[in-house]
Design a protein around this motif. Structure first.
Motif, PDB file in Angstrom:
ATOM      1  N   GLY A 117     108.191 123.059  47.418  1.00  0.00           N
ATOM      2  CA  GLY A 117     107.664 122.356  48.447  1.00  0.00           C
ATOM      3  C   GLY A 117     106.349 121.881  47.765  1.00  0.00           C
ATOM      4  N   TYR A 121     107.196 117.759  48.123  1.00  0.00           N
ATOM      5  CA  TYR A 121     106.910 117.356  49.554  1.00  0.00           C
ATOM      6  C   TYR A 121     105.528 116.802  49.599  1.00  0.00           C
ATOM      7  N   THR A 122     105.316 115.969  50.495  1.00  0.00           N
ATOM      8  CA  THR A 122     103.944 115.395  50.783  1.00  0.00           C
ATOM      9  C   THR A 122     103.506 115.856  52.304  1.00  0.00           C
ATOM     10  N   PHE A 123     102.493 116.456  52.440  1.00  0.00           N
ATOM     11  CA  PHE A 123     102.025 117.044  53.571  1.00  0.00           C
ATOM     12  C   PHE A 123     100.656 117.020  53.918  1.00  0.00           C
ATOM     13  N   LYS A 126      97.567 119.422  51.416  1.00  0.00           N
ATOM     14  CA  LYS A 126      98.605 119.752  50.251  1.00  0.00           C
ATOM     15  C   LYS A 126      97.638 120.130  49.110  1.00  0.00           C
ATOM     16  N   GLU A 201     118.001 119.914  53.556  1.00  0.00           N
ATOM     17  CA  GLU A 201     116.850 120.273  52.495  1.00  0.00           C
ATOM     18  C   GLU A 201     117.051 121.665  51.947  1.00  0.00           C
TER      19      GLU A 201
END
Length: 299
Positions: A117, A121-123, A126, A201
């Protein structure tokens, strides 16, 4: 000019270029021999203490005090009986094995999931979470022992294996190591290709990411298993029932009992506690060697 080119072409065809490697000189063989001798000596030096422990486990206390030898004795059964009269080592062995295997499996899976993750992934938040994780790597776990004890007491999970298993799953170092590994081995194009094919995913993680990360997961599993198996302070503080004690705690009690006067029994208990670590290391190190090609990606 044409005749000259024909002559050169004929000579080139009549003398083909040899692609065989040149024979190595004597200097290279001497260097290789020195390296082999050095590694052999180093292996012997590392193996002798382990062999001494196994040999002393079969000798009586008087024989051990007389001096060093690599000849096994005949007091193995006597040492075993003396040890079992005070401590049931196999109960601690079973408890430690249960905790260590469970911690190793859960840490490997959830750390790989977290690292995946962080890597792809970009959140929101982060970078902050990743920096916070790096900071937590620098904080010794013993500093929060009192607070963790009070928290476990409030939650009512003292004298259980829950506080020994669940917090150990969140390992910042394992997550950091796996993230750095997967960034260099798993190309984003593979993930995009799997998404185009309609994979979910979680399916991408299990089918694409996990096989590529297995060498790194196996490497971290060695350290995770050894750390959990040798954990002494946390079980000593959080576990109260003797039947739930882990093997390191029992070894600590054995050291403070009358068995400490019998060095053969002490060596036997230590040998029993070391064997699973050796087996885990041999198994996982072989797995790493066999799986290292799975992490190669050609662009």
């Amino acid at each position: 000019m044409i005749e000259t080119n024909k002559t050169l072409s004929t000579e080139f065809k009549s003398k083909p270029v040899s692609l065989q490697p040149k024979p190595k000189g004597g200097k290279d063989r001497i260097i290789k021999g020195i390296l082999y001798i050095g590694m052999t000596v180093l292996a012997i030096v590392c193996f002798v203490p382990f062999l001494m422990m196994l040999v002393n486990a079969t000798r009586s206390n008087e024989a051990i005090l007389t001096g060093f030898t690599l000849v096994p004795g005949n007091a193995l059964l006597e040492n075993y009986q003396t040890m079992m009269d005070y401590v049931n080592v196999w109960t601690g062995f079973k408890n430690s094995l249960f905790i260590s295997v469970l911690v190793t499996i859960l840490t490997g899976y959830f750390s790989a999931l977290t690292a995946y993750g962080f890597a792809f992934y970009t959140f929101k938040g982060k970078n902050f979470l990743f920096v916070f994780m790096l900071v937590m790597m620098m904080v010794p776990g013993q500093l929060g022992l009192i607070g963790f004890y009070e928290l476990s007491k409030t939650l009512g999970i003292l004298d259980t294996y829950i506080p020994l298993i669940v917090p150990a799953v969140a390992s910042p170092f394992v997550v950091f190591f796996l993230r750095q590994y997967i960034l260099t081995t798993l190309h984003p194009s593979l993930i995009e290709a799997a998404r185009i094919d309609g994979a979910s995913e979680f399916k991408i993680f299990h089918i694409v990411a996990i096989p590529i990360m297995m060498p790194a997961i196996a490497t971290m599993s060695i350290f995770t298993f050894i750390g959990s198996w040798n954990n002494y302070i946390m079980p000593l503080v959080l576990i109260f029932s003797p039947e739930k004690y882990t093997l390191p705690v029992l070894m600590g009690f054995l050291k403070g009992s009358q068995v400490a006067q019998n060095l053969g029994s002490m060596y036997l208990g230590i040998a029993i506690s070391v064997v699973p670590i050796m087996i885990a290391f041999l198994f996982l190190s072989k797995y790493i060697i066999n799986s290292i090609s799975a992490g190669a990606i050609k662009e």
